[in-house]
Design an enzyme around this catalytic site. Structure first.
Site, mmCIF file in Angstrom:
data_model
loop_
_atom_site.group_PDB
_atom_site.id
_atom_site.type_symbol
_atom_site.label_atom_id
_atom_site.label_comp_id
_atom_site.label_asym_id
_atom_site.label_seq_id
_atom_site.Cartn_x
_atom_site.Cartn_y
_atom_site.Cartn_z
ATOM 1 N N SER A 75 0.818 -1.215 0.000
ATOM 2 C CA SER A 75 0.000 0.000 0.000
ATOM 3 C C SER A 75 0.849 1.261 0.000
ATOM 4 C CB SER A 75 -0.939 -0.005 1.215
ATOM 5 O OG SER A 75 -1.872 -1.056 1.102
ATOM 6 N N GLU B 224 3.320 2.025 -1.673
ATOM 7 C CA GLU B 224 3.722 2.407 -3.030
ATOM 8 C C GLU B 224 2.574 2.968 -3.868
ATOM 9 O OE1 GLU B 224 6.640 0.149 -1.119
ATOM 10 O OE2 GLU B 224 4.636 -0.626 -1.575
ATOM 11 N N VAL C 161 -4.126 -2.726 4.921
ATOM 12 C CA VAL C 161 -3.154 -2.620 6.005
ATOM 13 C C VAL C 161 -3.852 -3.158 7.251
ATOM 14 C CG1 VAL C 161 -1.598 -1.109 7.290
ATOM 15 C CG2 VAL C 161 -2.233 -0.524 4.935
ATOM 16 N N GLY D 98 1.326 -5.188 16.158
ATOM 17 C CA GLY D 98 1.657 -4.806 17.518
ATOM 18 C C GLY D 98 2.552 -3.589 17.634
ATOM 19 N N THR D 99 2.814 -2.903 16.513
ATOM 20 C CA THR D 99 3.695 -1.730 16.538
ATOM 21 C C THR D 99 2.992 -0.531 15.904
ATOM 22 O OG1 THR D 99 4.686 -2.119 14.364
ATOM 23 C CG2 THR D 99 5.676 -3.280 16.249
ATOM 24 N N HIS E 75 3.677 0.875 13.267
ATOM 25 C CA HIS E 75 3.821 0.803 11.813
ATOM 26 C C HIS E 75 2.470 0.987 11.105
ATOM 27 C CE1 HIS E 75 5.675 -0.447 8.041
ATOM 28 N NE2 HIS E 75 4.681 -1.293 7.857
ATOM 29 N N ARG F 115 -14.755 -7.136 3.956
ATOM 30 C CA ARG F 115 -14.897 -5.966 3.076
ATOM 31 C C ARG F 115 -14.343 -6.212 1.679
ATOM 32 N NH1 ARG F 115 -14.671 -4.895 8.164
ATOM 33 N NH2 ARG F 115 -15.633 -3.058 9.083
#
Length: 172
Positions: free
Chosen positions: A58, A60, A82, A86-87, A89, A128
C-alpha cells in the site's frame, strides 16, 4: 457494517474514460477480492480495457498514482490493505498512504477511488473484500466513486455559470 448509509450511485455513458487500477500485493486473498470487485465494476460501467498495475504494498500506491495522473488517466483506483499489528507501523503506513493519495488527487484534479482497507484484523478485511461471504465489496465501491467523480468533473460549471450538477440520478 461500515458501508451503512452509502449512496446509490447511478453512473452512465462512461465507457470512454481511461481508468487505472493500482493494487498492492500484501494479503493475497483480500487483494484478489478487491481487484475482482474493481474489474467487475469497470466491466459493468462499460470500461472494458482498464489498466491494472500491481505494486508491492500500500505504501507504493501514491507514487504510482501520481505518475498515472500525469499520463492522462481520467480516474485512478487505489486498492490495498493494512492490518494492525503490535507496533505503530500501522498508523504510519495508513497515514502516509491516505495523505499521499489525497495529495495526488488534489494536486492533479484526477479522482482517486480510495479502496485501501485499514483493519484491525484479517477477518475485518475479508468481510470488506467482496469475496464469497463478505458483507461489503470495497473494490467495486472505489471504482464507482472514482468513475462517478470523473464523469462529474467535465460538467462542473465555471464561476460565472450557475447550475446544479450531480453524479447521481442519471445526470451524468
Amino acid at each position: 457494517m461500515s458501508g451503512k448509509g452509502a449512496p446509490e450511485l447511478s453512473v452512465r455513458n462512461v465507457g470512454d474514460l481511461r481508468v487505472a487500477v493500482i493494487a498492492a500485493q500484501w494479503h493475497q486473498q483480500v487483494m484478489d477480492g478487491l481487484v475482482d470487485g474493481a474489474l467487475r465494476a469497470l466491466h459493468d460501467l462499460g470500461i472494458d480495457e482498464p489498466t491494472l498495475l500491481r505494486v508491492p504494498g500500500s505504501w507504493e500506491l501514491p507514487v504510482v498514482a501520481k505518475v498515472l495522473a500525469g499520463r492522462g488517466y481520467d480516474a485512478i483506483v487505489a486498492l490495498g490493505v493494512v492490518i494492525r499489528g503490535g507496533t505503530p507501523h500501522f498508523e504510519y503506513v495508513c497515514q502516509g498512504v491516505t495523505q499521499g493519495l489525497t495529495q495526488v488527487c488534489v494536486d492533479t484534479g484526477v479522482p482517486i477511488g480510495f479502496g485501501v482497507l485499514t483493519c484491525d484484523t484479517e477477518e475485518q478485511a475479508l468481510d470488506r473484500a467482496g469475496i464469497e461471504g463478505s458483507n461489503e465489496d470495497k473494490g467495486h465501491e472505489a471504482v464507482t466513486a472514482a468513475v462517478a467523480t470523473a464523469a462529474l468533473v467535465p460538467l462542473m460549471p465555471t464561476a460565472h455559470e450557475r447550475q446544479d450538477v450531480t453524479s447521481d440520478q442519471g445526470q451524468v
